[in-house]
Design a protein around this motif. Sequence first.
Motif, short mmCIF file in Angstrom:
data_model
loop_
_atom_site.label_atom_id
_atom_site.label_comp_id
_atom_site.label_asym_id
_atom_site.label_seq_id
_atom_site.Cartn_x
_atom_site.Cartn_y
_atom_site.Cartn_z
N GLY A 1 -19.71 85.89 9.66
CA GLY A 1 -21.15 85.73 9.48
C GLY A 1 -21.49 84.57 8.58
N GLY A 2 -20.79 83.47 8.75
CA GLY A 2 -20.84 82.37 7.80
C GLY A 2 -22.17 81.61 7.77
N LEU A 3 -22.70 81.42 6.56
CA LEU A 3 -23.89 80.59 6.35
C LEU A 3 -23.45 79.13 6.36
N SER A 4 -23.87 78.38 7.37
CA SER A 4 -23.38 77.01 7.51
C SER A 4 -24.50 75.98 7.67
N ASP A 5 -25.75 76.42 7.75
CA ASP A 5 -26.87 75.50 7.92
C ASP A 5 -28.06 76.07 7.14
N LEU A 6 -28.29 75.54 5.95
CA LEU A 6 -29.36 76.08 5.10
C LEU A 6 -30.75 75.71 5.61
N TRP A 7 -30.84 74.66 6.42
CA TRP A 7 -32.13 74.33 7.03
C TRP A 7 -32.49 75.35 8.11
N LYS A 8 -31.52 75.69 8.94
CA LYS A 8 -31.76 76.70 9.98
C LYS A 8 -32.01 78.06 9.35
N MET B 1 -14.60 67.71 5.76
CA MET B 1 -13.87 68.98 5.75
C MET B 1 -12.41 68.77 6.14
N CYS B 2 -11.54 69.53 5.49
CA CYS B 2 -10.10 69.43 5.78
C CYS B 2 -9.83 69.68 7.26
N LYS B 3 -9.04 68.81 7.86
CA LYS B 3 -8.77 68.90 9.29
C LYS B 3 -7.41 69.53 9.59
N THR B 4 -6.77 70.08 8.55
CA THR B 4 -5.46 70.71 8.77
C THR B 4 -5.49 72.20 8.47
N THR B 5 -6.67 72.75 8.17
CA THR B 5 -6.79 74.18 7.89
C THR B 5 -7.44 74.87 9.09
N PRO B 6 -6.70 75.68 9.85
CA PRO B 6 -7.28 76.40 10.99
C PRO B 6 -8.27 77.46 10.50
N ILE B 7 -9.44 77.51 11.14
CA ILE B 7 -10.52 78.40 10.71
C ILE B 7 -10.82 79.42 11.80
N LEU B 8 -10.80 80.69 11.45
CA LEU B 8 -11.22 81.76 12.35
C LEU B 8 -12.66 82.10 12.01
N MET B 9 -13.56 81.99 13.00
CA MET B 9 -14.97 82.27 12.79
C MET B 9 -15.34 83.56 13.53
N LEU B 10 -15.90 84.53 12.79
CA LEU B 10 -16.30 85.82 13.36
C LEU B 10 -17.80 85.97 13.18
N HIS B 11 -18.51 86.32 14.26
CA HIS B 11 -19.97 86.41 14.15
C HIS B 11 -20.51 87.41 15.16
N GLY B 12 -21.55 88.14 14.76
CA GLY B 12 -22.19 89.10 15.64
C GLY B 12 -23.37 88.49 16.38
N TRP C 1 -29.19 88.97 12.47
CA TRP C 1 -30.48 88.34 12.16
C TRP C 1 -30.48 87.75 10.75
N ARG C 2 -29.52 88.14 9.94
CA ARG C 2 -29.46 87.59 8.58
C ARG C 2 -28.96 86.15 8.59
N VAL C 3 -27.91 85.92 9.37
CA VAL C 3 -27.38 84.57 9.59
C VAL C 3 -27.19 84.45 11.10
N VAL C 4 -28.11 83.77 11.76
CA VAL C 4 -28.14 83.79 13.22
C VAL C 4 -26.86 83.21 13.82
N PRO C 5 -26.40 83.76 14.96
CA PRO C 5 -25.16 83.31 15.58
C PRO C 5 -25.17 81.85 16.02
N GLU C 6 -26.36 81.27 16.20
CA GLU C 6 -26.45 79.85 16.57
C GLU C 6 -25.77 78.97 15.53
N MET C 7 -25.75 79.43 14.28
CA MET C 7 -25.08 78.64 13.25
C MET C 7 -23.60 78.49 13.57
N ALA C 8 -22.98 79.58 13.99
CA ALA C 8 -21.55 79.53 14.33
C ALA C 8 -21.31 78.67 15.56
#
Length: 314
Positions: free
Chosen positions: A198-205, A245-256, A260-267
């Motif tokens: 549920g990562g917050l990645s866009d504070l404008w959105k 952002m570091c390009k050698t760290t694999p990131i797992l993104m999980l989102h519902g 509605w708290r952090v919309v999935p469009e951000m992911a």
Amino acid sequence: MLQKKYILILTVILSVSRLFGQNTKILAREPLNIFKNEELASRISELKDDKRVLKQQYQYLDSVKIERITYLSDGLKVNGYLASPLFGVKHPSVIYNRGGNGEFGSLNEFKAVFILAKVASWGYVVVGSQYRGNVGSEGVEEFGGKDVNDVLNLIPVLKELEAADTSRMALYGWSRGGMMTYLTLTKSCEFKAAVVGGGLSDLWKWMETRNDTIETVYAKNIPNYAINTKEALNSRSAILQVDTMCKTTPILMLHGTNDWRVVPEMALDLSYQFLKKKIPHQLILFKDGDHGLSQHRAEVNYHTKQWLDTYLKY
């Protein structure tokens, strides 16, 4: 003469102690009694012959030790939690980044038991910060400003722990903790993997989809927000920090999909940018999942464990 000699020796010892003390990040450690909190105890255990016995799904707690800690970050005393396996000798390390702001979403005994200790039971040393200015910590909350250093300063904390293997470290963050994870990855490539829920990645959105954030989060927690709005939101938005952002760290993104708290469009938007910049990642969207993916906890644990094990153990 003899007395002066002893005084000199004592002075040298005290000086050396102060010298090494200045390099120490961990200032205090206090074991957590998981049965002292009556609400927590009744949830994880049951009485048998007047003795507390862990319920089957929480028996993993027998294999870990949980502690409250205070550590040094930029000269500030910051509080947090530490969970360590009671088995084995050396373990990979995970820094858990809490969500929320201020007291809301802070780490507590429940999160220490259900999140940090759960991950520790998989064979990881897990540490998490309350961030500066929160829950008795010194300093001022900055919601993704200088408090990102409170995450980075957990690296030397881990290096002080004999059980922690800091050559194999990962980040794990949820919501605001996802933002902290992304921002940490703009400053360090020391991590072998990252997991963001549920990562917050866009504070404008976030401002567009949650009008309440302006007063309750931004104005309250971001220094000079009113006169420095653009820079403040841009510098905290991972969607605008992908180039650094570091390009050698694999990131797992999980989102519902029902978050509605952090919309999935951000992911989705961030995943697209990751693809363009060739940042290794995997995005998993959970149908009808809420912000905490509360109905998908078993799946979250499965995917998180698989991701950590793949990049930190195999």
